[in-house]
Design a protein around this motif. Structure first.
Motif, PDB file in Angstrom:
ATOM      1  N   LEU A 201      55.912  36.522  42.929  1.00  0.00           N
ATOM      2  CA  LEU A 201      54.638  35.820  42.861  1.00  0.00           C
ATOM      3  C   LEU A 201      53.474  36.771  43.107  1.00  0.00           C
ATOM      4  N   ASP A 202      53.615  37.643  44.112  1.00  0.00           N
ATOM      5  CA  ASP A 202      52.547  38.576  44.454  1.00  0.00           C
ATOM      6  C   ASP A 202      52.252  39.515  43.282  1.00  0.00           C
ATOM      7  N   GLU A 203      53.308  40.036  42.656  1.00  0.00           N
ATOM      8  CA  GLU A 203      53.131  40.938  41.524  1.00  0.00           C
ATOM      9  C   GLU A 203      52.531  40.206  40.329  1.00  0.00           C
ATOM     10  N   SER A 204      52.917  38.940  40.139  1.00  0.00           N
ATOM     11  CA  SER A 204      52.391  38.164  39.017  1.00  0.00           C
ATOM     12  C   SER A 204      50.890  37.973  39.158  1.00  0.00           C
ATOM     13  N   TYR A 205      50.440  37.561  40.348  1.00  0.00           N
ATOM     14  CA  TYR A 205      49.010  37.344  40.554  1.00  0.00           C
ATOM     15  C   TYR A 205      48.244  38.661  40.568  1.00  0.00           C
ATOM     16  N   GLU A 206      48.869  39.716  41.084  1.00  0.00           N
ATOM     17  CA  GLU A 206      48.209  41.022  41.088  1.00  0.00           C
ATOM     18  C   GLU A 206      47.982  41.499  39.654  1.00  0.00           C
ATOM     19  N   THR A 207      48.987  41.310  38.804  1.00  0.00           N
ATOM     20  CA  THR A 207      48.859  41.697  37.404  1.00  0.00           C
ATOM     21  C   THR A 207      47.750  40.902  36.719  1.00  0.00           C
ATOM     22  N   ALA A 208      47.654  39.619  37.075  1.00  0.00           N
ATOM     23  CA  ALA A 208      46.652  38.751  36.448  1.00  0.00           C
ATOM     24  C   ALA A 208      45.231  39.123  36.844  1.00  0.00           C
ATOM     25  N   GLN A 209      45.040  39.927  37.872  1.00  0.00           N
ATOM     26  CA  GLN A 209      43.702  40.260  38.336  1.00  0.00           C
ATOM     27  C   GLN A 209      43.120  41.499  37.659  1.00  0.00           C
ATOM     28  N   ASP A 210      43.821  42.085  36.700  1.00  0.00           N
ATOM     29  CA  ASP A 210      43.300  43.229  35.935  1.00  0.00           C
ATOM     30  C   ASP A 210      42.897  44.380  36.841  1.00  0.00           C
ATOM     31  N   LEU A 211      43.866  44.926  37.542  1.00  0.00           N
ATOM     32  CA  LEU A 211      43.591  46.018  38.465  1.00  0.00           C
ATOM     33  C   LEU A 211      43.774  47.367  37.784  1.00  0.00           C
ATOM     34  N   PHE A 212      43.007  48.335  38.224  1.00  0.00           N
ATOM     35  CA  PHE A 212      43.123  49.740  37.854  1.00  0.00           C
ATOM     36  C   PHE A 212      43.089  49.946  36.343  1.00  0.00           C
ATOM     37  N   GLU A 213      44.206  50.321  35.706  1.00  0.00           N
ATOM     38  CA  GLU A 213      44.136  50.740  34.307  1.00  0.00           C
ATOM     39  C   GLU A 213      43.752  49.601  33.364  1.00  0.00           C
ATOM     40  N   THR A 214      43.935  48.344  33.787  1.00  0.00           N
ATOM     41  CA  THR A 214      43.551  47.227  32.918  1.00  0.00           C
ATOM     42  C   THR A 214      42.169  46.680  33.247  1.00  0.00           C
ATOM     43  N   ALA A 215      41.503  47.253  34.249  1.00  0.00           N
ATOM     44  CA  ALA A 215      40.177  46.768  34.649  1.00  0.00           C
ATOM     45  C   ALA A 215      39.140  47.106  33.578  1.00  0.00           C
ATOM     46  N   PRO A 216      38.135  46.252  33.388  1.00  0.00           N
ATOM     47  CA  PRO A 216      37.051  46.582  32.448  1.00  0.00           C
ATOM     48  C   PRO A 216      36.209  47.719  32.992  1.00  0.00           C
ATOM     49  N   PRO A 217      35.355  48.311  32.160  1.00  0.00           N
ATOM     50  CA  PRO A 217      34.516  49.432  32.629  1.00  0.00           C
ATOM     51  C   PRO A 217      33.614  49.017  33.787  1.00  0.00           C
ATOM     52  N   ALA A 218      33.372  49.947  34.696  1.00  0.00           N
ATOM     53  CA  ALA A 218      32.508  49.679  35.838  1.00  0.00           C
ATOM     54  C   ALA A 218      31.059  49.531  35.377  1.00  0.00           C
ATOM     55  N   PRO A 219      30.243  48.745  36.087  1.00  0.00           N
ATOM     56  CA  PRO A 219      28.832  48.583  35.701  1.00  0.00           C
ATOM     57  C   PRO A 219      28.054  49.872  35.947  1.00  0.00           C
ATOM     58  N   ASP A 220      26.962  50.034  35.230  1.00  0.00           N
ATOM     59  CA  ASP A 220      26.123  51.219  35.427  1.00  0.00           C
ATOM     60  C   ASP A 220      24.919  50.915  36.317  1.00  0.00           C
ATOM     61  N   ASP A 221      24.946  49.759  36.970  1.00  0.00           N
ATOM     62  CA  ASP A 221      23.873  49.331  37.863  1.00  0.00           C
ATOM     63  C   ASP A 221      24.283  49.656  39.299  1.00  0.00           C
ATOM     64  N   SER A 222      23.552  50.522  39.968  1.00  0.00           N
ATOM     65  CA  SER A 222      23.911  50.940  41.325  1.00  0.00           C
ATOM     66  C   SER A 222      23.716  49.822  42.344  1.00  0.00           C
ATOM     67  N   PHE A 223      23.001  48.753  41.969  1.00  0.00           N
ATOM     68  CA  PHE A 223      22.793  47.642  42.891  1.00  0.00           C
ATOM     69  C   PHE A 223      24.023  46.723  42.962  1.00  0.00           C
ATOM     70  N   ILE A 224      24.966  46.909  42.053  1.00  0.00           N
ATOM     71  CA  ILE A 224      26.183  46.091  42.024  1.00  0.00           C
ATOM     72  C   ILE A 224      27.300  46.853  42.716  1.00  0.00           C
ATOM     73  N   ALA A 225      27.994  46.184  43.652  1.00  0.00           N
ATOM     74  CA  ALA A 225      29.143  46.805  44.310  1.00  0.00           C
ATOM     75  C   ALA A 225      30.163  47.225  43.252  1.00  0.00           C
ATOM     76  N   GLY A 226      30.609  48.478  43.336  1.00  0.00           N
ATOM     77  CA  GLY A 226      31.511  49.029  42.327  1.00  0.00           C
ATOM     78  C   GLY A 226      30.800  49.854  41.284  1.00  0.00           C
ATOM     79  N   GLY A 227      29.442  49.826  41.287  1.00  0.00           N
ATOM     80  CA  GLY A 227      28.682  50.625  40.338  1.00  0.00           C
ATOM     81  C   GLY A 227      28.449  52.043  40.842  1.00  0.00           C
ATOM     82  N   PRO A 228      27.537  52.805  40.213  1.00  0.00           N
ATOM     83  CA  PRO A 228      27.269  54.189  40.628  1.00  0.00           C
ATOM     84  C   PRO A 228      26.842  54.273  42.094  1.00  0.00           C
ATOM     85  N   GLY A 229      27.430  55.198  42.824  1.00  0.00           N
ATOM     86  CA  GLY A 229      27.107  55.396  44.230  1.00  0.00           C
ATOM     87  C   GLY A 229      27.765  54.407  45.180  1.00  0.00           C
ATOM     88  N   SER A 230      28.486  53.447  44.643  1.00  0.00           N
ATOM     89  CA  SER A 230      29.111  52.437  45.500  1.00  0.00           C
ATOM     90  C   SER A 230      30.330  53.004  46.210  1.00  0.00           C
TER      91      SER A 230
END
Length: 569
Positions: A201-230
């Motif tokens: 179950l844990d692996e199934s839900y983890e896969t469904a969350q699009d982690l790491f190599e399946t994640a979409p591109p990071a935002p280019d807005d530094s005000f968003i957590a996960g963006g430049p400088g975050s």
């Protein structure tokens, strides 16, 4: 001498015969109890059940009733109480089974009416009774499978105890044989079946969350957590976190709604995959808040998500609109499982993470000047409400308490919730209590707002938002043999008046209700609406220059769906 030998041989044979297990293919007393359990499972509970699930529940509780009946019969015989035999036994068994069948026929005839009594009260269309035969077929099939499994355990038990008869007395052999078989089953379940299921179950839900190599591109807005400088890893954040940090209303939308200048809300989210240590995840969350200037805002909200990491947009968009966007919110993920599963299998992970997050942020918040630091609030929904309450350190906060808390759909084990309900005023209902004059804690639902208790708030404001039809809140572990207190009261508008307590069966009905708690329309069960949050946040956060007209206007732009939040037209 020969006579003595014959007596000895006869006694030995008699003892051997007495030691052999007595095998009865089926017990009619146990069958009658199983049929009665089947019938009782058709009565309504908090959540309406589709006929395949009703059939599965009926088969399960029928097997349980049969097992209880067999145990009682075995106990009766073990105590060597008298038993009916011959024609008398035939009449007695026929009477018991006949009465159980009559009860089953009556309950099958009433099943559609009972389920519709729930469906109508939660805004669902009624169904006809054409599925009764399907319920009966599925229930009997599941009972047959479980009966065969039980027979396999019985054969294993018999095989073990018969071999033990060679080295010990029958009573000791029976007890030890039972312990051995149960021990094998327990160890196999604990060390193989259960861990394998949790990992899957844990692996199934983890896969469904699009982690790491399946994640979409990071935002280019530094005000968003996960963006430049975050300091937050965008790829480790998971889909719920990415939706949260990018889904805040814009400053322009908030200003258009309020007619006043507004700020862009700050949202920080740290994913479960960011680091294995909950304290390190908490430290990263604090550092990201500092980077974004969160401690200069009017409101700082420490939120605890559900088991999957989801945060309800209706809870956060509403607060940001009414506070002119002058809000910073932080959340840290602790699991990938759905809340009911995380509640059972990962009980401590949410508690540890919420405590680490709150301790880290509260400790820093206390170092800031009291006249310039933000007002600190707490929020959690579902399992997040439990973990948020757990992190509410009463002794630590006696001197400098938080400003308030909104806990939505608090799960039944939540200690603060249970103690608050226990302190309710005499005569106030269990599902919607009143505590003193409402200076500290209030309860609200889709039918009652916190404002109905007036404006006499104290220094800290706490609201529990809950639906009477939410089994996550009102499941009662002691309902195996004891009627839950809320069942003794007049039913709430979203609860069937036909709901009745049946020992053992009610426990399994409520357990299934927990699994189906989000299968109801928005505004019932475990689905909470934005307009319910609006009334709660107005009461808790006391927004400046706010009117009832603005409350109604905000409700109008907040979509009733549970995932879309509030959007300006």
């Amino acid at each position: 001498m020969r006579s003595s030998l014959q007596k000895s041989t006869g006694a030995s044979a008699s003892t051997s015969a007495a030691s052999r297990p007595r095998r009865h293919f089926i017990s009619y007393v146990a069958l009658a109890l199983g049929l009665a359990f089947f019938a009782a499972s058709l009565t309504p509970s908090l959540i309406p059940r589709a006929w395949p699930l009703q059939g599965a529940l009926a088969g399960l509780v029928m097997a349980l009733g049969y097992m209880i009946g067999r145990f009682c019969v075995s106990l009766w015989r073990g105590m060597q109480f008298p038993e009916a035999r011959g024609r008398r036994a035939l009449w007695l068994h026929g009477l018991l089974v006949g009465a159980a069948l009559a009860l089953l026929v009556f309950c099958l005839a009433m099943a559609a009416h009972w389920q519709n009594s729930v469906r109508i009260r939660v805004g669902m269309d009624p169904e006809d009774g054409a599925t009764v035969l399907g319920v009966l077929a599925i229930g009997l099939a599941i009972f047959a499978v479980l009966f065969l499994i039980g027979s396999g355990f019985q054969l294993a038990f018999d095989a073990v105890r018969v071999r033990l008869y060679r080295v010990m007395a029958p009573r000791a052999a029976n007890l030890l044989g039972l312990v051995i078989v149960l021990g094998i089953v327990f160890v196999a379940s604990r060390d193989w079946v259960l861990p394998s299921a949790i990992d899957f179950l844990d692996e199934s839900y983890e896969t469904a969350q699009d982690l790491f190599e399946t994640a979409p591109p990071a935002p280019d807005d530094s005000f968003i957590a996960g963006g430049p400088g975050s300091l937050v890893d965008w790829a480790a954040m998971g889909q719920p976190g990415r939706n949260f940090v990018t889904g805040a209303p814009s400053a322009d939308d908030i200003a258009r709604f309020t007619g006043r200048p507004a700020q862009r809300p700050i949202r920080v989210y740290v994913g479960r995959s960011q680091d294995d240590d909950p304290h390190e995840r908490a430290r990263i969350a604090l550092a990201e808040l500092q980077r974004l200037g969160a401690f200069d805002r009017r409101i700082l909200l420490v939120a605890s998500p559900t088991g999957t990491g989801w945060l309800d947009p209706g809870a956060h968009d509403t607060l940001e609109f009414m506070q002119d966007g002058d809000v910073a919110t932080v959340a840290v993920q602790y699991s990938f499982l759905q809340s009911p599963l995380a509640l059972i299998f990962e009980t401590t992970t949410g508690l540890e993470q919420a405590s680490a997050t709150m301790e880290e942020i509260y400790r820093y918040w206390r170092t800031l000047p009291e006249d310039s630091r933000p007002q600190l609030y707490m929020h959690g929904i579902s399992l997040g409400a439990w973990s948020s309450m757990y992190s509410f350190n009463v002794f630590q906060m006696l001197d400098e308490p938080v400003a308030g808390a909104l806990w939505t759909g608090p799960p039944f084990p939540s200690d603060i919730w249970r103690r608050t309900v226990a302190a309710r005023n005499p005569g106030s209902p269990y599902v919607l209590p009143e505590v003193d004059q409402g200076e500290v804690a209030r309860f609200s639902s889709q039918f009652v707002t916190p404002q109905e208790q007036g404006d006499a708030w104290g220094r800290i404001r706490i609201v529990f938002l809950q639906h009477a039809s939410d089994p996550i809140v009102f499941f009662e572990p002691g309902s195996v043999f004891r009627e839950p207190e809320w069942m003794r009261e007049e039913p709430a508008p979203d609860v069937s008046p036909d709901l009745r307590f049946v020992p053992v069966v009610t426990q399994f009905q409520l357990a299934l209700d927990m699994a189906l708690s989000k299968a109801l329309p928005a505004g019932y069960g475990h689905n909470y609406l934005a307009h319910e949050y609006i009334d709660a946040w107005v009461a808790i956060s006391n927004p400046p220059d706010w009117s009832q007209e603005q409350t109604e206007a905000l409700k109008a732009i907040c979509n009733l769906g549970k995932d879309t939040g509030c959007k300006m037209p």
